[in-house]
Scaffold this active site. Sequence first.
Site, PDB file in Angstrom:
ATOM      1  N   ASN A 113       0.830  -1.207   0.000  1.00  0.00           N
ATOM      2  CA  ASN A 113       0.000   0.000   0.000  1.00  0.00           C
ATOM      3  C   ASN A 113       0.864   1.256   0.000  1.00  0.00           C
ATOM      4  OD1 ASN A 113      -2.175  -1.684   0.137  1.00  0.00           O
ATOM      5  ND2 ASN A 113      -2.668  -1.279   2.276  1.00  0.00           N
ATOM      6  N   HIS A 160     -21.244  33.980 -28.437  1.00  0.00           N
ATOM      7  CA  HIS A 160     -22.281  33.075 -28.959  1.00  0.00           C
ATOM      8  C   HIS A 160     -21.928  32.569 -30.364  1.00  0.00           C
ATOM      9  CE1 HIS A 160     -24.932  34.386 -25.633  1.00  0.00           C
ATOM     10  NE2 HIS A 160     -24.488  35.605 -25.905  1.00  0.00           N
ATOM     11  N   SER A 283      -7.010  14.575 -47.059  1.00  0.00           N
ATOM     12  CA  SER A 283      -8.140  13.666 -47.221  1.00  0.00           C
ATOM     13  C   SER A 283      -7.757  12.551 -48.188  1.00  0.00           C
ATOM     14  CB  SER A 283      -9.355  14.424 -47.767  1.00  0.00           C
ATOM     15  OG  SER A 283     -10.338  13.529 -48.241  1.00  0.00           O
ATOM     16  N   LYS A 289      -8.170  19.157 -49.751  1.00  0.00           N
ATOM     17  CA  LYS A 289      -8.403  19.392 -48.328  1.00  0.00           C
ATOM     18  C   LYS A 289      -7.115  19.603 -47.533  1.00  0.00           C
ATOM     19  CE  LYS A 289     -11.630  19.330 -46.162  1.00  0.00           C
ATOM     20  NZ  LYS A 289     -12.310  18.168 -45.574  1.00  0.00           N
ATOM     21  N   ASN A 291      -6.741  19.706 -43.461  1.00  0.00           N
ATOM     22  CA  ASN A 291      -7.523  19.541 -42.238  1.00  0.00           C
ATOM     23  C   ASN A 291      -6.678  19.816 -41.000  1.00  0.00           C
ATOM     24  OD1 ASN A 291      -9.756  18.633 -43.771  1.00  0.00           O
ATOM     25  ND2 ASN A 291      -8.932  16.558 -43.789  1.00  0.00           N
ATOM     26  N   GLU A 296      -9.021  19.179 -33.611  1.00  0.00           N
ATOM     27  CA  GLU A 296     -10.176  18.326 -33.322  1.00  0.00           C
ATOM     28  C   GLU A 296      -9.829  17.308 -32.230  1.00  0.00           C
ATOM     29  OE1 GLU A 296     -12.493  17.245 -37.089  1.00  0.00           O
ATOM     30  OE2 GLU A 296     -10.586  17.991 -37.870  1.00  0.00           O
ATOM     31  N   GLN A 328      -6.970   0.672  -6.955  1.00  0.00           N
ATOM     32  CA  GLN A 328      -6.119   0.215  -8.054  1.00  0.00           C
ATOM     33  C   GLN A 328      -6.646   0.749  -9.386  1.00  0.00           C
ATOM     34  OE1 GLN A 328      -4.915  -4.040  -8.302  1.00  0.00           O
ATOM     35  NE2 GLN A 328      -5.873  -3.991 -10.326  1.00  0.00           N
TER      36      GLN A 328
END
Length: 416
Positions: A113, A160, A283, A289, A291, A296, A328
């Site tokens: 422990n 917003h 892509s 593309k 990206n 993300e 654990q």
Amino acid sequence: MAKLWQPSGGGGLNPLVEAYTVGEDYKIDGEFLLRYDLQASEAHATMLQKIGVLTSDELATLKEALKEIGELWEKGQFQVTRSQEDGHTAIEQYITEKFGEVGKKIHTGRSRNDQSMTMIRLYTLAQLREVQQLSSSLASAAMKRAAADFKDLPMPGYTHMQRAMPTTVGKWLTSFASGWQDSEKLLEGALAVLNQNPLGSAAGFGINNLKLDRDETTKLMGFARTQSSEMYCGLSRGMFENVALQAMSLPMILCSRFATDMMMFTQQESSFLALPDAFVTGSSIMPQKKNYDLFEIMRANGKVFGSLQMQIQETIVGLGSGYHRDLQCTKKAFVEACGIVTSTLRLMQDVVPALQAREQNLRNAMTEDLFVTDEVYKLVAAGKPFREAYSEAKADFFKRKAEKEAAGAAKHAKKS
């Protein structure tokens, strides 16, 4: 292989029980935590020699053995197996098998422990310090770029997700830098709480009939102080990991929000900001593309990190005092969460210096609607009550907008 806790000649553990209860604990020890177990074991052995449990020769042998294990581990040649359950057992068994009877003494005055707690505590302090250093470095880099490259470059401000008021790229970047600066203070607070040594608390009740020198191991491992209440040592397992992740959550949350802004500001519809091609992917079907996948993943990792922190918190909520095997299950989540925040901050060390601003696109985006609030306060400065100024500026803006739209429609109709 017999467990440390099994009697000699006892029957083996049901393999399904073994696989279920051990889980991935042995892998986590073997991959991430063994170096800290070795550090704690050397400090413990040194203390045992000081109080007369070990001879000088025995201590020298143990230090040699621990060094050998560390060197093998660095080379990927020391493995912790499921049958051993954890790194603690792997270390003790290696020493006993190769160096003899002295290996049977290294566990004196310890439980798995407090051994596990000490290992995790040392790992936690190292992770907190790394996150603190990375946050500080990131804040400095962002502040430098905001002042040197983007200070007066205009940019639409958003609320917003809609255009709101004028700001600058410098102010936008400074807002994140300020948050990463505050992260340093929060992490320092966590370090102050966690920087205490649990070794010697054993199973949470200390050791009778053997006077351990816990302050000696505190000094040897570089802890700020000894965690004096043995039962609190046990209570702190899981709780301290939760505290650490709560402190790490601020820089991680900031990175996830930065990622969302970057996704918005790099899309073709705005194209305010960009990164070099080395940071973007493509892509498999659309050749054109580019990206920004990194953002993300960063946005998602902000949520994953939070879920791991909550996993630990929910595991410890309601547990009684003393050790429970539930604890654990906090180890994997903790190590994974630490990996997410450190890898994110390391990536951001490269992102911020590489950040590019599309000046013409930014200036073209500074349209009339962003300055309507400024018109309100021009009227206020001239003595008009705020609410009247607000209504007047609003009415004037929408009148001008309607007139422009009507003129545009008429021009289009005429061309048709």
